[in-house]
Design an enzyme around this catalytic site. Structure first.
Site, PDB file in Angstrom:
ATOM      1  N   GLU A 281       0.831  -1.216   0.000  1.00  0.00           N
ATOM      2  CA  GLU A 281       0.000   0.000   0.000  1.00  0.00           C
ATOM      3  C   GLU A 281       0.864   1.265   0.000  1.00  0.00           C
ATOM      4  O   GLU A 281       0.553   2.240  -0.695  1.00  0.00           O
ATOM      5  CB  GLU A 281      -0.924  -0.037   1.230  1.00  0.00           C
ATOM      6  CG  GLU A 281      -2.066   0.947   1.153  1.00  0.00           C
ATOM      7  CD  GLU A 281      -3.208   0.586   2.113  1.00  0.00           C
ATOM      8  OE1 GLU A 281      -3.237  -0.539   2.662  1.00  0.00           O
ATOM      9  OE2 GLU A 281      -4.080   1.437   2.298  1.00  0.00           O
ATOM     10  N   GLU A 284       2.144   1.664  -3.393  1.00  0.00           N
ATOM     11  CA  GLU A 284       1.080   2.184  -4.267  1.00  0.00           C
ATOM     12  C   GLU A 284       0.879   3.690  -4.050  1.00  0.00           C
ATOM     13  O   GLU A 284       0.714   4.442  -5.018  1.00  0.00           O
ATOM     14  CB  GLU A 284      -0.221   1.421  -3.973  1.00  0.00           C
ATOM     15  CG  GLU A 284      -1.349   1.771  -4.924  1.00  0.00           C
ATOM     16  CD  GLU A 284      -2.655   1.061  -4.569  1.00  0.00           C
ATOM     17  OE1 GLU A 284      -2.663   0.207  -3.650  1.00  0.00           O
ATOM     18  OE2 GLU A 284      -3.666   1.370  -5.223  1.00  0.00           O
ATOM     19  N   CYS A 301      -8.684  -2.402   3.558  1.00  0.00           N
ATOM     20  CA  CYS A 301      -8.500  -3.616   4.357  1.00  0.00           C
ATOM     21  C   CYS A 301      -9.742  -3.985   5.152  1.00  0.00           C
ATOM     22  O   CYS A 301      -9.835  -5.087   5.664  1.00  0.00           O
ATOM     23  CB  CYS A 301      -7.294  -3.479   5.273  1.00  0.00           C
ATOM     24  SG  CYS A 301      -7.298  -1.972   6.220  1.00  0.00           S
ATOM     25  N   SER A 321      -7.300   1.331  -2.427  1.00  0.00           N
ATOM     26  CA  SER A 321      -5.981   0.730  -2.631  1.00  0.00           C
ATOM     27  C   SER A 321      -6.172  -0.683  -3.166  1.00  0.00           C
ATOM     28  O   SER A 321      -7.048  -1.421  -2.708  1.00  0.00           O
ATOM     29  CB  SER A 321      -5.228   0.676  -1.300  1.00  0.00           C
ATOM     30  OG  SER A 321      -4.156  -0.232  -1.405  1.00  0.00           O
ATOM     31  N   LYS A 360     -15.266 -10.328   7.712  1.00  0.00           N
ATOM     32  CA  LYS A 360     -14.097 -11.052   7.195  1.00  0.00           C
ATOM     33  C   LYS A 360     -14.480 -12.440   6.685  1.00  0.00           C
ATOM     34  O   LYS A 360     -13.777 -13.015   5.856  1.00  0.00           O
ATOM     35  CB  LYS A 360     -13.025 -11.171   8.279  1.00  0.00           C
ATOM     36  CG  LYS A 360     -12.270  -9.873   8.540  1.00  0.00           C
ATOM     37  CD  LYS A 360     -11.151  -9.649   7.538  1.00  0.00           C
ATOM     38  CE  LYS A 360     -10.613  -8.237   7.619  1.00  0.00           C
ATOM     39  NZ  LYS A 360      -9.845  -7.852   6.424  1.00  0.00           N
ATOM     40  N   GLU A 363     -15.603 -11.710   3.269  1.00  0.00           N
ATOM     41  CA  GLU A 363     -14.426 -11.395   2.448  1.00  0.00           C
ATOM     42  C   GLU A 363     -13.707 -12.684   2.037  1.00  0.00           C
ATOM     43  O   GLU A 363     -13.393 -12.883   0.858  1.00  0.00           O
ATOM     44  CB  GLU A 363     -13.460 -10.484   3.224  1.00  0.00           C
ATOM     45  CG  GLU A 363     -12.198 -10.126   2.442  1.00  0.00           C
ATOM     46  CD  GLU A 363     -11.176  -9.317   3.265  1.00  0.00           C
ATOM     47  OE1 GLU A 363     -10.783  -8.239   2.818  1.00  0.00           O
ATOM     48  OE2 GLU A 363     -10.781  -9.776   4.349  1.00  0.00           O
ATOM     49  N   GLU A 368     -13.625 -14.098  -5.892  1.00  0.00           N
ATOM     50  CA  GLU A 368     -12.402 -13.617  -6.546  1.00  0.00           C
ATOM     51  C   GLU A 368     -11.128 -13.896  -5.746  1.00  0.00           C
ATOM     52  O   GLU A 368     -10.036 -13.843  -6.307  1.00  0.00           O
ATOM     53  CB  GLU A 368     -12.497 -12.108  -6.844  1.00  0.00           C
ATOM     54  CG  GLU A 368     -12.700 -11.198  -5.638  1.00  0.00           C
ATOM     55  CD  GLU A 368     -14.153 -10.813  -5.392  1.00  0.00           C
ATOM     56  OE1 GLU A 368     -15.021 -11.725  -5.434  1.00  0.00           O
ATOM     57  OE2 GLU A 368     -14.427  -9.624  -5.154  1.00  0.00           O
ATOM     58  N   CYS A 505     -11.079  -2.254  14.432  1.00  0.00           N
ATOM     59  CA  CYS A 505     -11.363  -3.687  14.656  1.00  0.00           C
ATOM     60  C   CYS A 505     -11.378  -4.087  16.125  1.00  0.00           C
ATOM     61  O   CYS A 505     -11.950  -5.115  16.466  1.00  0.00           O
ATOM     62  CB  CYS A 505     -10.333  -4.535  13.953  1.00  0.00           C
ATOM     63  SG  CYS A 505     -10.312  -4.271  12.203  1.00  0.00           S
TER      64      CYS A 505
END
Ligand code: HC1
Ligand code: SF4
Ligand code: SF4
Ligand code: SF4
Ligand code: SF4
Ligand code: FES
Length: 578
Positions: A281, A284, A301, A321, A360, A363, A368, A505
């Protein structure tokens, strides 16, 4: 100063608070069910009723909605009050499958405490032969058990006030009042963030996470499988609460030991994944600085925030990101780099994460996220599920010796661990981006402007001689505010962190339940975050930056190559699209 008498004791206050809150502050116990912190508006359970004498008149009032006034005389335990509360609990029991022995909330159920305190009994016990019609487990993250709902409305209010999505509502099913998403849709198909804040608000077992314990047990029992496990930053700051160890106790080392006793083949740490995310990140961000955009770059994230982007602001998807989240980036390495160095078949690696988060789970199961035809992450258990596994295995958690994570993907930096608190991802990324751009090993690495519980935190940071505008949005409700404020039109932001749960979190929807009474006493978000900040503070400078993680550098040198390029880019990035 207001003077008020509760149960014969005079109390003074100048605060504008309810009778219930004043009583709690003075350790006077008033039973309550629907009241929860700032959430209190959907329903009136009437459990908190008290007798109030004022200007010569006596009346029964709900203490959570009655504001303290000078001269009030309050009785919380008169016979009349007790009788009324007992009757109310009885009527709730008539609609509640009261089978506590088999219930996963039995140790911290707020309703059970009320049943015990009032000695209430059902007039007609609610017996369920077949639970199927009452269970909605279509979601990848949340499960509704409608045999347990006490209609308090806390989930609906928490969803509205903390997320702003207003996903849940009361509706009718076969004459019974139930909680559901609009038109009884599966929450995954709605604007829901799957953040689990509704679960944390629920006083009973009516809302919970989709359990992955069986996935984990099946893998552990399979001799072919090499099962690796890694916990998220915030788990270590909260698991101790479920073993009567109090709040704010760092149990990192005990968790590693417990995981080995549970039979995992390798014990790693998601903080290693957080350091990986920062390498990618920060790289990036620097690329975007060189290319002059697209700005702002947003962190990606938090899967709750990713869903918020997809559902409400799809035009911003290109700004997220592309560095995968610590969970997924760790998963990608666990099925490529790790089997390579261990000389095992990647097909036999089974990767489990322990998360403070229900989103999560969604996720991890997104189609994908696979690498070379393999799922990056195979199972996600919450902090609560881990506690259940440890308790079921009769492991004496509080007495365990500390141990270390396994080295290959278990080392982590202070930057990796603070990911779990709001502002932590931003701070971690800035430490690395600034060192990279300025080709330095900077000592001034604490970005206090992005710490703490404010809803929107802003700062300007100088990187390599140029100023960049950054913001940290603490909670999805504040993201809606941020977008509404049109701040983005007034100022060019360069980098924005968003975490869906207020506090980050540490306060995720998979963390231990904290009762309404306890929440009034303990600032849970700050206390848990302090565990993470202390780990960072107590590390040497060389251990506080992601790009100094020696195991991570080894992985880049021997396998991934350069951050942001070639294999690293192929395995460790993902672009969300409409
Ligand atoms: Fe989080 Fe993250 S910090 S998202 O909160 O970026 O869940 O703890 O694991 O992936 O690291 C959660 C926590 C967690 C990821 C990291
Ligand atoms: Fe018992 Fe509470 Fe579970 Fe109901 S939700 S069965 S009262 S522990
Ligand atoms: Fe609301 Fe989050 Fe629950 Fe979805 S998971 S209903 S967004 S609180
Ligand atoms: Fe209350 Fe839980 Fe029912 Fe929501 S699901 S109304 S929080 S008992
Ligand atoms: Fe999950 Fe953390 Fe995002 Fe909450 S803030 S939804 S716990 S990743
Ligand atoms: Fe006060 Fe429910 S009406 S706690």
């Amino acid at each position: 100063m207001k003077k008020i008498v509760i149960n014969g004791v005079q109390i003074e206050t100048d605060e504008n608070i309810s009778v219930l809150q004043l009583a709690r502050k003075n350790n006077i116990d008033i039973p309550a069910l629907c009241f929860l912190e700032e959430c209190n508006g959907v329903t009136k359970c009437a459990v908190c009723v008290v007798e109030i004498e004022q200007e010569g008149k006596t009346k029964l009032s709900t203490s959570c909605t009655t504001m303290v006034e000078d001269g009030m005389v309050v009785t919380t335990n008169s016979e009349k009050v007790q009788e009324m509360v007992k009757k109310r609990i009885s009527s709730l029991l008539d609609k509640h499958e009261f089978k506590c022995g088999a219930c996963k909330r039995r140790e911290n159920c707020e309703f059970l405490k009320l049943v015990i305190k009032t000695k209430a009994k059902a007039t007609t016990p609610f017996v369920v032969e077949d639970k199927t019609p009452y269970i909605d487990d279509r979601s990848k993250s949340l499960v509704f058990d409608r045999t347990k709902c006490v209609e308090c409305g806390r989930c609906i209010d928490a969803c509205k006030k903390k997320t702003g999505t207003c996903t849940l509502e009361f509706t009718k099913q076969d004459g019974k009042r139930i909680v559901a998403a609009k038109d009884m849709q599966c929450v995954d198909d709605t604007n829901c963030l799957l953040c689990g804040q509704c679960i944390n608000a629920c006083p009973v077992d009516a809302l919970s996470e989709k359990l992955h314990i069986d996935r984990v047990k099946t893998a552990l029992a399979d001799p072919e499988k090499h099962v690796i496990v890694a916990m998220a930053p915030s788990v270590r700051a909260a698991l101790g609460e479920l073993f009567n160890m109090g709040y704010g106790v760092d149990v990192t080392g005990k968790i590693y030991t417990a995981l080995r006793q549970l039979g995992f083949n390798k014990v790693f740490d998601i903080n290693f994944g957080a350091d990986m995310t920062i390498m990618e990140e920060a790289t990036e961000l620097i690329q975007r600085i060189k290319a002059n955009g697209p700005f702002p770059m947003f962190t990606s994230c938090c899967p709750g925030w990713v869903r918020q982007t997809e559902n409400y602001f799809p035009e911003l998807l290109g700004n997220l990101s592309s560095a995968k989240s610590p969970q997924q980036i760790f998963g990608a390495a666990s099925k490529t780099y790790y089997p390579e160095i261990e000389k095992i078949d990647p097909k036999n690696v089974f990767t489990v994460t322990i998360m403070p988060c229900t989103s999560k789970k969604f996720e991890a199961d997104r189609p994908e996220f696979e690498v070379n035809g393999l799922r990056e992450i195979d199972a996600v258990i919450t902090t609560r599920e881990l506690a259940k596994m440890i308790k079921d295995a009769k492991i004496p958690f509080a007495k365990l010796e500390d141990s270390q994570a396994d080295p290959a993907m278990g080392e982590y930096s202070g930057a990796g661990v603070i990911f779990g608190a709001t502002g932590g991802v931003m701070e971690a990324a800035l430490r690395t981006a600034k060192d990279f751009v300025e080709n330095a090993d900077l000592e001034d690495i604490e970005y206090t402007a992005v710490r703490g519980l404010e809803g929107i935190k802003e700062a300007t940071v100088n990187i390599g001689g140029n100023d960049y505008n950054i913001a940290v949005v603490n909670g999805s409700i504040n993201l809606f505010e941020f977008m509404k404020s049109e701040k983005m039109k007034e100022k060019q932001y360069h980098f924005i962190e968003v975490m869906a749960c207020i506090g980050g979190c540490v306060n995720g929807g998979g963390q231990p339940h904290v009762s309404s009474v306890e929440r009034d006493k303990v600032d849970i978000k700050t206390v848990r975050a302090s565990v993470l900040y202390n780990q960072d503070k107590n590390s040497t400078l060389a251990k506080r930056k992601s790009h100094k993680n020696t195991a991570l550098l080894k992985m880049y040198e021997t396998y991934m190559g350069k951050p942001g390029e070639g294999l690293a880019h192929k395995l460790l990035h993902h672009k969300y699209t409409k």
